[in-house]
Design an enzyme around this catalytic site. Sequence first.
Site, PDB file in Angstrom:
ATOM      1  N   ARG A  23     -16.440 -25.247   2.899  1.00 37.66           N
ATOM      2  CA  ARG A  23     -15.805 -24.083   3.514  1.00 37.66           C
ATOM      3  C   ARG A  23     -16.651 -22.808   3.335  1.00 37.66           C
ATOM      4  NH1 ARG A  23     -10.179 -24.060   4.882  1.00 37.66           N
ATOM      5  NH2 ARG A  23      -9.480 -26.180   5.035  1.00 37.66           N
ATOM      6  N   ARG A  27     -13.151 -16.761   5.023  1.00 40.44           N
ATOM      7  CA  ARG A  27     -12.614 -15.416   4.786  1.00 40.44           C
ATOM      8  C   ARG A  27     -13.192 -14.672   3.601  1.00 40.44           C
ATOM      9  NH1 ARG A  27      -6.369 -16.278   4.922  1.00 40.44           N
ATOM     10  NH2 ARG A  27      -7.081 -18.368   4.440  1.00 40.44           N
ATOM     11  N   ARG A  36     -13.373 -12.523  12.858  1.00 39.66           N
ATOM     12  CA  ARG A  36     -11.984 -12.947  12.995  1.00 39.66           C
ATOM     13  C   ARG A  36     -11.052 -11.824  13.434  1.00 39.66           C
ATOM     14  NH1 ARG A  36      -8.305 -14.812  12.964  1.00 39.66           N
ATOM     15  NH2 ARG A  36      -7.360 -15.976  11.280  1.00 39.66           N
ATOM     16  N   ASP A  72     -12.852 -27.448  12.732  1.00 45.59           N
ATOM     17  CA  ASP A  72     -11.783 -27.848  11.817  1.00 45.59           C
ATOM     18  C   ASP A  72     -11.471 -29.320  12.035  1.00 45.59           C
ATOM     19  OD1 ASP A  72      -9.734 -26.315   9.920  1.00 45.59           O
ATOM     20  OD2 ASP A  72      -8.736 -28.017  10.846  1.00 45.59           O
ATOM     21  N   TYR A 149      -1.657 -35.078   8.899  1.00 47.10           N
ATOM     22  CA  TYR A 149      -1.336 -33.943   9.775  1.00 47.10           C
ATOM     23  C   TYR A 149      -0.622 -34.414  11.049  1.00 47.10           C
ATOM     24  CZ  TYR A 149      -4.038 -30.926   6.752  1.00 47.10           C
ATOM     25  OH  TYR A 149      -4.473 -30.217   5.664  1.00 47.10           O
TER      26      TYR A 149
END
Length: 350
Positions: A23, A27, A36, A72, A149
């Site tokens: 990752r 952020r 973003r 993703d 998921y």
Amino acid sequence: MNDIFLKACRGERVPHTPVWIMRQAGRYLKQYQQVRKTVDFLTLCKTPELAAKVTIQPIDALGVDAAILFSDILIPVEAMGLGLKFSEKIGPQFSNPVRDSAGLKKLRIPDPENDLGFVMETIRILRRELAGRVPLIGFAGAPFTTSTYMIEGGTSKNFLNTKRMMFQNPKLYAAIMDKITQALTEYLKGQIAAGAQALQLFDSWGGALSPADFKIYALPYVKEIIKNLRKWQIQEKKQPVPIIYFVGECAGVLEDIKDSGADVAGIDWRISIDAAIKRLGSKISVQGNLDPCALFLPKEKIQERVKDVLTKAKGARGHIFNLGHGILPETPVESAVAVVEAVHKYSGGK
Ligand code: 1CP
């Protein structure tokens, strides 16, 4: 060309231990937040120029030895027909979770170029822009983690719907897993054809299964993907790309990871890397495994922990330094820089 990462995956000699961070685009980087502010997460994934831009941000900011495609694990699932939404607070949500045979019938096998062309285009842009600076890693979720998921419809704590289906309707679960396996195999072939130089399969929630269940419900499908990718690469006369299999909370299933056919075992931080290497043996390289929260220690302590992992990994066939799971959004960027510098410095390199 910096191919140290690829060499370590194959167990070849390297001048210093390569490092990248799961990752690594995200952020915790101001540059990422800037982008973003202008687009939502899914739009970012689907806009090749922007996805390529944020992929390169951590290469510039941290000096890591590999880039990982910005996308993703849920992107190919959306293309299978599940209707994906991301919300800041709840995370990912699917409007059509798969709970029965009607849901199974509706699942599509996406065509990489026609349905997921934006990912393939991002890879092509990245290979041009990186121009050999560092290799590019493509990825997908492993079938089990992907299935959670699809069946839960989003994030879950105990995966009740998924496990209930496994135990009460194993035929339906197996049929869903076969579809996922087919879809991900095609998706990963597409990534290799577009220029991915290594692949990582993320089984982030693999540790939620008992070791006996992992053997039945997770491992065979990973093996199938790896076997089919290798067969296809031989047919297409392509150079084989190294495959990393990461399992979160892997300590109960290391022998299965060893048998998966992967070139590299990605391990989390809950097991000491020397203990993991003993069980993995000498035919597979290892990737990991600093606790992501260690990046909240002062710099000197971070350096000590990096040294400790490097020392304990000396017996590995090959070692790629990484965290034991994704970097957290709250992480100070200086700490990530300190990790990369320490890996390069203490493993004998520049
Ligand atoms: O900007 C944002 O707020 C979105 C946050 C974000 C980011 C930056 C998400 C949402 N996904 C990503 C990118 C991402 N996801 C990458 C990019 C490449 C890089 O590493 O830099 C990768 C490889 C992933 C993989 C991914 N997505 C995994 C497997 C790895 C892991 O951390 O376990 C998983 C489980 C996901 C699902 C996902 N994506 C995003 C969220 C909020 C979630 C749900 C996580 C959960 O269920 O708890």
